[in-house]
Design an enzyme around this catalytic site. Sequence first.
Site, PDB file in Angstrom:
ATOM      1  N   HIS A 109       0.882  -1.167   0.000  1.00 50.93           N
ATOM      2  CA  HIS A 109       0.000   0.000   0.000  1.00 50.93           C
ATOM      3  C   HIS A 109       0.914   1.210   0.000  1.00 50.93           C
ATOM      4  O   HIS A 109       2.084   1.114   0.410  1.00 50.93           O
ATOM      5  CB  HIS A 109      -0.896   0.014   1.249  1.00 50.93           C
ATOM      6  CG  HIS A 109      -1.908  -1.092   1.245  1.00 50.93           C
ATOM      7  ND1 HIS A 109      -1.868  -2.144   2.115  1.00 50.93           N
ATOM      8  CD2 HIS A 109      -2.978  -1.309   0.435  1.00 50.93           C
ATOM      9  CE1 HIS A 109      -2.878  -2.965   1.861  1.00 50.93           C
ATOM     10  NE2 HIS A 109      -3.557  -2.487   0.840  1.00 50.93           N
ATOM     11  N   ASP A 141       2.396   1.575   3.283  1.00 56.47           N
ATOM     12  CA  ASP A 141       3.364   0.532   3.665  1.00 56.47           C
ATOM     13  C   ASP A 141       4.743   1.005   3.201  1.00 56.47           C
ATOM     14  O   ASP A 141       5.753   0.755   3.864  1.00 56.47           O
ATOM     15  CB  ASP A 141       3.084  -0.808   2.954  1.00 56.47           C
ATOM     16  CG  ASP A 141       1.778  -1.457   3.388  1.00 56.47           C
ATOM     17  OD1 ASP A 141       1.452  -1.378   4.589  1.00 56.47           O
ATOM     18  OD2 ASP A 141       1.099  -2.038   2.520  1.00 56.47           O
ATOM     19  N   ASP A 159     -14.638 -11.320   5.440  1.00 52.79           N
ATOM     20  CA  ASP A 159     -13.535 -11.698   4.549  1.00 52.79           C
ATOM     21  C   ASP A 159     -12.462 -12.392   5.387  1.00 52.79           C
ATOM     22  O   ASP A 159     -11.799 -11.773   6.212  1.00 52.79           O
ATOM     23  CB  ASP A 159     -12.997 -10.400   3.922  1.00 52.79           C
ATOM     24  CG  ASP A 159     -11.946 -10.660   2.868  1.00 52.79           C
ATOM     25  OD1 ASP A 159     -11.695 -11.822   2.533  1.00 52.79           O
ATOM     26  OD2 ASP A 159     -11.377  -9.661   2.379  1.00 52.79           O
ATOM     27  N   ASP A 166      -3.044 -13.338  -0.486  1.00 51.59           N
ATOM     28  CA  ASP A 166      -3.583 -12.348   0.455  1.00 51.59           C
ATOM     29  C   ASP A 166      -4.222 -13.130   1.608  1.00 51.59           C
ATOM     30  O   ASP A 166      -5.441 -13.250   1.708  1.00 51.59           O
ATOM     31  CB  ASP A 166      -4.593 -11.427  -0.238  1.00 51.59           C
ATOM     32  CG  ASP A 166      -4.831 -10.151   0.557  1.00 51.59           C
ATOM     33  OD1 ASP A 166      -4.278 -10.031   1.668  1.00 51.59           O
ATOM     34  OD2 ASP A 166      -5.565  -9.265   0.075  1.00 51.59           O
TER      35      ASP A 166
HETATM   36  C1  XUL Z   1      -9.103  -6.305   1.203  1.00 55.35           C
HETATM   37  C2  XUL Z   1      -7.980  -6.683   0.374  1.00 55.35           C
HETATM   38  C3  XUL Z   1      -6.838  -5.727   0.336  1.00 55.35           C
HETATM   39  C4  XUL Z   1      -6.298  -5.515  -1.029  1.00 55.35           C
HETATM   40  C5  XUL Z   1      -5.194  -4.502  -1.156  1.00 55.35           C
HETATM   41  O1  XUL Z   1     -10.078  -7.252   1.307  1.00 55.35           O
HETATM   42  O2  XUL Z   1      -7.968  -7.745  -0.206  1.00 55.35           O
HETATM   43  O3  XUL Z   1      -5.835  -6.184   1.179  1.00 55.35           O
HETATM   44  O4  XUL Z   1      -5.819  -6.718  -1.523  1.00 55.35           O
HETATM   45  O5  XUL Z   1      -5.592  -3.236  -0.873  1.00 55.35           O
HETATM   46 MN    MN Z   2      -6.694  -8.684  -1.686  1.00 49.93          MN
END
Ligand code: XUL
Ligand code: MN
Length: 347
Positions: free
Chosen positions: A52, A55, A251, A286
């Site tokens: 990001h 970051d 999520d 992720d």
């Molecule tokens: C949120 C997500 C984020 C993006 C990057 O759900 O996946 O971490 O991948 O901004």
């Molecule tokens: Mn993501």
Amino acid sequence: MKSQNCDYKFCFGPWNLSEGSDPYGPPTRPTQSFEWKLRQLKENGFDAMMFHDDDAVPDIDNKPYQQILREAKELRKWLNDVGVAAEMVAPRLWFSPMTIDGGFTSNDAKCRKYAIDRSLRTIDIARILGTNLIVLWLAREGSYIRESKNARKCVDYLVQALNKMLAYDRRIRIAIEPKPNEPMDIAYVPTIGHALALAILTSDPKRVGCLIESAHAILAGLDPADEIDFACSFEKLWSLHLNDQNGLKFDQDKPFGSVNLRSAFNQVRALERNGYGKKGEYVCFDVHPYRTTKPENWAEHLINSRKTFLKLVQKARSFDESAAQKLIAQRNYQALEQMVIDHLLGN
Ligand code: XUL
Ligand code: MN
């Protein structure tokens, strides 16, 4: 443990070594330095890091422009020295008081301008870090209650913002990462179909593509493997966040394949048949450690996701395609299904 003997390059972001806090409780692991996170990445066979904007340059909103550039250059040098690439940079448009009611689609013109200006700083950072890939997870672009925003106008706002970014640097590519909900009740760009449709409205559709996250597709009630095939049909899959998700809830960012191994197998098959990675795209995980994870096991969700992925590549490559085609020709899908299950079970 290098990523040799495999055609894929791997990455993760500093946020994937998170400290264990959730909306109901504080961190369960001590804060670690960026240096430590970079070391985990290098030592465990990963090739690049996702960033990001903050970051890369912490506290970016309170730093003058020249200082932002200077700190990005210092980071680039650091990454060069350790031999780690920056895969992408994404503006974090969901933390600031200026993005409470949305970034690009806020009802307040000052806030919309903030979101665009911050995205242009992200592009400056990406240029310095040596990547042309900007990821947009449109976290707060949506509504909590439908009547609060004009969704038609919001599409225009999104296109205007994308156009400003595309014009600011002619080399960047923007990958939209859709997610149907969380933190918003209803997001404006919930699926890959929406992301690619939005791309068409921009001033340079060729430079707007997408990023698929497995969990986000599942949250939208879609099959991540079909989303991969769909995006690849348009040559628009420029990045990928593999993980897993146990049904329709928050999520979860679970390790890849940990909930539904067959779905993970099908995602890998889709990547293989589309030649994902051949143009330099990375496989990113992720995923988050569980709140219960002890500091000594901190990186295992990443190590395990990569390990599962590599095993599934072998499973995809050793799948008896001609036997499968015979069953398809006979319309014997029951036998085809069992063939997949037996293959995954190893007999
Ligand atoms: C949120 C997500 C984020 C993006 C990057 O759900 O996946 O971490 O991948 O901004
Ligand atoms: Mn993501």
